[in-house]
Motif scaffolding. Structure first.
Motif, short mmCIF file in Angstrom:
data_model
loop_
_atom_site.label_atom_id
_atom_site.label_comp_id
_atom_site.label_asym_id
_atom_site.label_seq_id
_atom_site.Cartn_x
_atom_site.Cartn_y
_atom_site.Cartn_z
N GLY A 125 0.80 -1.22 0.00
CA GLY A 125 0.00 0.00 0.00
C GLY A 125 0.82 1.26 0.00
O GLY A 125 0.28 2.37 0.10
N CYS A 126 2.14 1.14 -0.15
CA CYS A 126 3.03 2.28 0.04
C CYS A 126 2.70 3.47 -0.85
O CYS A 126 2.62 4.61 -0.37
CB CYS A 126 4.49 1.87 -0.12
N VAL A 127 2.48 3.23 -2.14
CA VAL A 127 2.23 4.34 -3.06
C VAL A 127 0.88 4.98 -2.77
O VAL A 127 0.76 6.20 -2.63
CB VAL A 127 2.31 3.86 -4.52
N ALA A 128 -0.15 4.15 -2.68
CA ALA A 128 -1.50 4.67 -2.45
C ALA A 128 -1.59 5.45 -1.13
O ALA A 128 -2.19 6.54 -1.07
CB ALA A 128 -2.51 3.51 -2.44
N ILE A 129 -1.00 4.91 -0.09
CA ILE A 129 -1.06 5.55 1.23
C ILE A 129 -0.28 6.87 1.23
O ILE A 129 -0.75 7.88 1.76
CB ILE A 129 -0.53 4.60 2.31
N ALA A 130 0.90 6.87 0.61
CA ALA A 130 1.70 8.10 0.55
C ALA A 130 0.97 9.18 -0.23
O ALA A 130 0.99 10.37 0.15
CB ALA A 130 3.06 7.81 -0.06
N LEU A 131 0.32 8.82 -1.33
CA LEU A 131 -0.41 9.79 -2.13
C LEU A 131 -1.60 10.36 -1.35
O LEU A 131 -1.83 11.57 -1.33
CB LEU A 131 -0.88 9.16 -3.44
N LYS A 132 -2.36 9.48 -0.73
CA LYS A 132 -3.54 9.92 0.02
C LYS A 132 -3.15 10.78 1.23
O LYS A 132 -3.83 11.76 1.55
CB LYS A 132 -4.34 8.70 0.48
N LYS A 133 -2.06 10.43 1.89
CA LYS A 133 -1.60 11.20 3.05
C LYS A 133 -1.20 12.61 2.63
O LYS A 133 -1.49 13.59 3.34
CB LYS A 133 -0.42 10.49 3.71
N ALA A 134 -0.55 12.70 1.47
CA ALA A 134 -0.08 14.01 1.00
C ALA A 134 -1.19 14.82 0.33
O ALA A 134 -1.13 16.06 0.31
CB ALA A 134 1.08 13.82 0.02
#
Length: 281
Positions: A125-134
């Motif tokens: 989930g690294c990419v999806a989570i980083a995008l959503k967090k930012a």
């Protein structure tokens, strides 16, 4: 045994598997996880004697490294885009290169528009989570065919307080969701199986299906992703891909043939061609 003597054991017994610098970093990571020492505190506390319990623990950790267990699996976590993600043998360990892909994408968009974003092959989930967090205003969906990986990704999303729509989808299927997207991003398997013989042992402890592709069809994931993107991206939508350096020019050609424009190839921090971005129509 002191911290200094334990470190000396690591440097000696792991020298055939890692460089001295890598061993030093691994030791610092373990000290932070199990002794609550920062790297600076490791240096300042080299003469500190470890308790019998801690000494036994570090010798057990050393044995795991000797058996090629990845340091991230031993600790159970990795820092990615300033977020702490839990990882284990169910998922590929997020790499610094993929952080670069995330930051490149984020640099092109602000948080004002509620963009619809799809991460294909989400893994941890690294990419999806980083995008959503930012970009909290974005509506992020993440696909994976692996139920174990999705379970990890869902846990990481909850831990980092973001809401993502996780779906069990195989991008190689003939029928895919008829949804329109503003951005599609993916870091699919791309290493040819022929390179397995030259891959370090600790990397081979990671899920091979998330790393390697058949020699006969090394671009299979990209072909399906690009074909889907050409059908489902909104006008002026974008696709961001991470890939295998020797195949990036071929990816450029595939995108051109699929009527994408403004195609940009980008090197990673090691100066290898690693990323490609394109706009649709």
């Amino acid at each position: 045994m002191t911290v200094k003597k334990i470190r000396a054991q690591f440097l000696k017994l792991l020298s055939s598997q890692y460089t001295q610098d890598e061993i030093g970093v691994h030791f610092e990571m373990l000290c932070e996880a199990y002794l609550n020492f920062t790297p600076a505190q490791v240096v300042l506390n080299l003469d500190e004697a470890l308790s019998t319990e801690k000494e036994a623990q570090f010798l057990a950790l050393l044995k795991e490294l000797q058996e090629n267990e990845p340091i991230q699996y031993i600790i159970g976590a990795v820092v990615f885009a300033d977020l702490v993600l839990e990882v284990d043998e169910r998922v590929l360990i997020p790499r610094p290169e993929t952080e670069e892909l995330v930051y490149w994408l984020l640099s092109a968009y602000d948080n004002e528009a509620p963009l619809h974003v799809l991460d294909i092959g989400t893994g941890s989930g690294c990419v999806a989570i980083a995008l959503k967090k930012a970009r909290p205003n974005w509506k992020v969906t993440a696909w994976d065919v692996d139920l174990d990986a999705l379970a990890t990704a869902k846990h990481n999303a909850k831990k980092n307080s973001v809401t993502i729509n996780f779906e069990v989808v195989d991008v190689l299927d003939a029928q895919l969701p008829n949804t329109n997207w503003d951005i599609i991003v993916s870091n699919p398997p791309y290493v040819p199986e022929s390179e397995k013989a030259h891959t370090t042992a600790h990397v081979l402890r990671e899920p091979e299906h998330a790393i390697f592709v058949s020699e006969s069809s090394p671009l299979i994931f990209y072909e399906h992703i690009i074909n889907y993107a050409a059908k489902q991206l909104n006008t002026k939508g974008s696709i961001y891909l991470e890939g295998h350096a020797p195949l990036m020019k071929t990816l450029n050609l595939l995108l051109t043939q699929a009527r994408f424009s403004d195609i940009v190839l980008r090197n990673d921090f090691r100066t290898n061609p690693r990323f490609i971005r394109a706009h649709f129509r």
